[in-house]
Write a protein that holds these residues in place. Structure first.
Motif, PDB file in Angstrom:
ATOM      1  N   ILE A  77       1.216   2.492  -5.352  1.00 39.89           N
ATOM      2  CA  ILE A  77       2.345   1.560  -5.284  1.00 39.89           C
ATOM      3  C   ILE A  77       1.891   0.240  -4.681  1.00 39.89           C
ATOM      4  O   ILE A  77       2.218  -0.843  -5.176  1.00 39.89           O
ATOM      5  CB  ILE A  77       3.494   2.172  -4.457  1.00 39.89           C
ATOM      6  N   GLY A  99      12.732  11.472  -7.370  1.00 41.54           N
ATOM      7  CA  GLY A  99      11.993  10.221  -7.476  1.00 41.54           C
ATOM      8  C   GLY A  99      10.555  10.476  -7.881  1.00 41.54           C
ATOM      9  O   GLY A  99      10.142  11.606  -8.113  1.00 41.54           O
ATOM     10  N   SER A 137       6.377   8.218  -7.793  1.00 41.05           N
ATOM     11  CA  SER A 137       5.660   6.963  -7.550  1.00 41.05           C
ATOM     12  C   SER A 137       5.795   6.032  -8.752  1.00 41.05           C
ATOM     13  O   SER A 137       5.813   4.801  -8.602  1.00 41.05           O
ATOM     14  CB  SER A 137       4.183   7.246  -7.261  1.00 41.05           C
ATOM     15  N   THR A 141       9.118   4.200  -8.536  1.00 42.72           N
ATOM     16  CA  THR A 141       9.071   3.226  -7.451  1.00 42.72           C
ATOM     17  C   THR A 141       8.213   2.028  -7.818  1.00 42.72           C
ATOM     18  O   THR A 141       8.549   0.884  -7.473  1.00 42.72           O
ATOM     19  CB  THR A 141       8.550   3.890  -6.162  1.00 42.72           C
ATOM     20  N   ASN A 143       9.882  -1.567  -7.916  1.00 48.47           N
ATOM     21  CA  ASN A 143       9.241  -2.625  -7.124  1.00 48.47           C
ATOM     22  C   ASN A 143       8.909  -3.831  -8.000  1.00 48.47           C
ATOM     23  O   ASN A 143       9.074  -4.987  -7.582  1.00 48.47           O
ATOM     24  CB  ASN A 143       7.970  -2.100  -6.461  1.00 48.47           C
ATOM     25  N   PHE A 182      16.528   7.173  -6.914  1.00 49.85           N
ATOM     26  CA  PHE A 182      15.587   6.071  -6.765  1.00 49.85           C
ATOM     27  C   PHE A 182      15.500   5.555  -5.333  1.00 49.85           C
ATOM     28  O   PHE A 182      14.472   5.004  -4.938  1.00 49.85           O
ATOM     29  CB  PHE A 182      15.976   4.908  -7.674  1.00 49.85           C
ATOM     30  N   THR A 183      16.553   5.715  -4.568  1.00 52.58           N
ATOM     31  CA  THR A 183      16.614   5.057  -3.258  1.00 52.58           C
ATOM     32  C   THR A 183      16.296   5.965  -2.077  1.00 52.58           C
ATOM     33  O   THR A 183      15.607   5.542  -1.142  1.00 52.58           O
ATOM     34  CB  THR A 183      18.004   4.436  -3.037  1.00 52.58           C
ATOM     35  N   TYR A 215       9.196   9.598  -3.349  1.00 55.97           N
ATOM     36  CA  TYR A 215       8.862   8.188  -3.096  1.00 55.97           C
ATOM     37  C   TYR A 215      10.115   7.320  -3.186  1.00 55.97           C
ATOM     38  O   TYR A 215      10.267   6.529  -4.112  1.00 55.97           O
ATOM     39  CB  TYR A 215       7.821   7.692  -4.103  1.00 55.97           C
ATOM     40  N   LEU A 240      12.835   4.309  -2.560  1.00 54.11           N
ATOM     41  CA  LEU A 240      12.684   2.869  -2.337  1.00 54.11           C
ATOM     42  C   LEU A 240      12.725   2.525  -0.852  1.00 54.11           C
ATOM     43  O   LEU A 240      12.119   1.543  -0.424  1.00 54.11           O
ATOM     44  CB  LEU A 240      13.792   2.114  -3.069  1.00 54.11           C
ATOM     45  N   TYR A 298       9.582   2.680   0.464  1.00 50.03           N
ATOM     46  CA  TYR A 298       8.449   2.251  -0.357  1.00 50.03           C
ATOM     47  C   TYR A 298       8.643   0.888  -1.019  1.00 50.03           C
ATOM     48  O   TYR A 298       7.688   0.319  -1.545  1.00 50.03           O
ATOM     49  CB  TYR A 298       8.117   3.331  -1.392  1.00 50.03           C
ATOM     50  N   LEU A 299       9.861   0.350  -0.998  1.00 46.69           N
ATOM     51  CA  LEU A 299      10.033  -1.040  -1.414  1.00 46.69           C
ATOM     52  C   LEU A 299       9.272  -1.966  -0.473  1.00 46.69           C
ATOM     53  O   LEU A 299       8.734  -2.994  -0.896  1.00 46.69           O
ATOM     54  CB  LEU A 299      11.517  -1.402  -1.443  1.00 46.69           C
TER      55      LEU A 299
END
Length: 405
Positions: free
Chosen positions: A58, A140, A142, A145, A149, A214-215, A220, A222, A225-226
């Motif tokens: 990521i 989720g 990687s 994400t 991203n 996703f969040t 992974y 967000l 990992y965002l």
């Protein structure tokens, strides 16, 4: 700056080798359900760190895409090229669902020792198609994400760079960096929100479950990992601007902060795996610190000194078609495991046997790539990626081969 960052490509190749090795080892261990994941042995905790090298992928993606984004802006003089990042991000999200439902690895119900497999994995193991449980739609990855991203960070850069924002370098660093710190430090809120994922699935509120997948869902989310993508975008911009001293001055302390903060936290909470708790919270900080320092080391040692990194062909092969390998690693390991079941039925009863199995998968991939590279990895996912974006009007460095049909 239309070139690959060789040292980071090398690091990506190593990362993918580790991902394949530990995925194929851990997820084939027949007695994995016997491990106490609320108080796991230290070797299991260490393996859990090594399995999550997707975080480095990521980070790598964020650096490279930021460099390419700024290069296109400077070359073409407008922000319209942002559309390619949005398209790429959307493709990654589609690939995420293909991976989670059809081609990817599986989760384990540790209580009943029942693997929740993807279509390919279940079909290979049971010799009949079995569709995965609906929860597979709300996990989720990687890949998702990386895609999100790409979309979110590019959108933020789009607003920052308008009206000659490209020249406001210091402001851009502050906005990206502050956003990254806020997301990382407050990502503990996921601990208290995590239960909503299962509740939304049980209530058949699939729109909310998709957003949460996703969040805040494993593995992974967000949050945090965002933040990896935001910090990566700063490094990407600094590389593009050739701010070697600024990278040293800013990111060595940032890397050390996350390393020390994460390590101190991990040592003060019970060691668990795959749970949304404070150990997980501090572990993501520790990993971010490690990734930042490793990447800075490679940049300062090789890129900024124009020093060639050691040439190990198979590491370069893993890096060049990393997405293809990531998608098909489970299929290969399942076929190989099926063959081993006939030859040596008890091969997966011990962790040592599974580690040997993981190493054997790497050897098989090296042999496949050695043959495939003779044809320049034609028909790999990266091959089609380059051709699709070439048709859309964007030159891609995802693979270093001609795009002419």
């Amino acid at each position: 700056m239309n070139k690959r960052i060789d040292s980071l490509d090398f690091l990506r190749g190593i990362s993918l080798i580790l991902v394949v090795f530990f995925h194929t080892s851990v997820y084939n261990y027949a007695n994995i359900h016997k491990i106490d994941f609320n108080n796991p042995p230290i070797i299991v905790v260490l393996i859990s760190f090594l399995v999550l090298w997707g975080g480095l992928l990521i980070f790598y993606s964020g650096i490279v895409n930021t460099i390419m984004f700024f290069e296109r802006i400077e070359k073409l003089g407008n922000l319209k090229q942002a559309k390619f990042s949005f398209i790429a991000g959307s493709i990654y999200i589609i690939i995420h669902y293909i991976l989670n439902i059809f081609l990817g690895r599986w989760n384990i119900d540790f209580i009943n020792n029942q693997p929740d497999m993807t279509v390919i994995a279940s079909s290979t193991r049971n010799m009949q198609p079995i569709f995965p449980h609906i929860t597979k739609f709300f996990e989720g990855s990687s890949i998702s994400t990386i895609g999100l991203n790409l979309i979110i960070v590019t959108l933020l850069l789009f607003f920052l760079l308008r009206n000659k924002g490209f020249e406001k370098e210091k402001r851009n660093y502050w906005v990206l960096g502050t956003s990254g710190f806020v997301i990382m430090l407050f990502s503990f809120t996921r601990i208290y929100l995590f239960g909503i994922v299962d509740k939304s699935i049980q209530a058949k509120n699939y729109l909310l479950a998709t957003i949460l997948s996703f969040t805040i869902a494993n593995p992974y989310p967000l949050f945090p990992y965002l933040a990896y993508g935001l910090f990566a975008s700063i490094i990407g911009l600094m590389i593009y601007k050739k701010r070697k001293n600024l990278i040293k001055k800013i990111f060595i302390p940032i890397g050390l902060f996350f390393l020390i903060y994460g390590l101190a936290g991990c040592m003060n909470f019970p060691k668990t795996i795959s749970k949304a708790d404070y150990f997980w919270y501090f572990k993501t900080h520790l990993e971010l610190g490690i990734f930042i320092l490793v990447i800075i080391f490679f940049l300062l040692t090789f890129e900024f000194r124009n020093k060639k990194i050691i040439n190990i062909p198979f590491i370069k092969w893993f890096s060049r078609i990393s997405l293809t390998i990531y998608l098909f690693e489970t299929l290969l390991s399942e076929i190989f495991g099926k063959i081993l079941n006939y030859l040596k039925p008890a091969w997966n009863q011990t962790i040592n046997g599974c580690l040997i199995f993981g190493a054997s998968n790497i050897v098989i991939w090296i042999l496949i790539l050695w043959i495939w590279q003779k044809n320049n990895f034609k028909f790999s996912l990266e091959y089609w990626w380059v051709k699709i974006f070439h048709k859309l009007g964007k030159k891609s460095t995802k693979m270093d081969f001609p795009t002419k049909l």
